[in-house]
Scaffold this motif. Sequence first.
Motif, PDB file in Angstrom:
ATOM      1  N   ASP A  29      26.906  52.379   5.894  1.00 17.98           N
ATOM      2  CA  ASP A  29      26.874  50.931   6.067  1.00 17.98           C
ATOM      3  C   ASP A  29      26.037  50.612   7.305  1.00 17.98           C
ATOM      4  N   GLU A  31      26.765  49.568  10.310  1.00 20.43           N
ATOM      5  CA  GLU A  31      27.276  50.109  11.573  1.00 20.43           C
ATOM      6  C   GLU A  31      26.912  51.590  11.708  1.00 20.43           C
ATOM      7  N   THR A 146      32.708  61.399   5.569  1.00 21.76           N
ATOM      8  CA  THR A 146      32.957  60.185   4.799  1.00 21.76           C
ATOM      9  C   THR A 146      34.350  60.266   4.181  1.00 21.76           C
ATOM     10  N   ASP A 174      34.479  51.582  11.572  1.00 22.61           N
ATOM     11  CA  ASP A 174      35.387  50.697  10.845  1.00 22.61           C
ATOM     12  C   ASP A 174      35.546  51.102   9.379  1.00 22.61           C
ATOM     13  N   SER A 175      34.521  51.709   8.802  1.00 22.98           N
ATOM     14  CA  SER A 175      34.541  52.116   7.395  1.00 22.98           C
ATOM     15  C   SER A 175      35.395  53.350   7.144  1.00 22.98           C
TER      16      SER A 175
END
Length: 185
Positions: A29, A31, A146, A174-175
């Motif tokens: 993403d 960020e 991830t 944040d992800s």
Amino acid sequence: MGTLIYSTIMSLDGYIADEDGNFDWAAPDEEVHTFVNELERPVGTYLFGRRMYETMVYWETAQDLAGEPDCIRDFAEMWRAADKVVYSTTVESASSARTRIERNFDPEAVRQLKAQADRSLSVGGPGLATHAFEAGLVDECHVFVTPVVVGGGTRSLPDHVRCGLELLDEHRFDSGVVFLHYRVA
């Protein structure tokens, strides 16, 4: 002397692509991409195997990035400005500027490249990274974990290679992505 960095985005269970070759789950993403850009900024030379080069050459030809976030345009500029060495017996010619093709991975030639470099080098792709690990050439690892388990596919780290690692940094996004920065001991 340049530092050779292996940078990878992998699933929690250690794969860069699933059993079908998909890696859409690994797309960073904004960020994470911005963070990656700051890590990649010191890289002057990328070492790629054929498959990773064919994936990354997108950044050379991506023309209309006007509607994309700044981090996307920034990465494209950095990638185009860097030198690239592609190790392949099948790639006939480069599809990008500042690129040379080498038929074989020669550890001594990479040692000399590192010794002469005034910027970092990055090895991309687990196949080529395995050769670099086996030859004792990798100095650091940038690992983005991830939050997904894919159950199989292309492993991110080499089998049958053992090396100690010293954790230098970590960062949570944040992800749910976690960045781990290691020095090879």
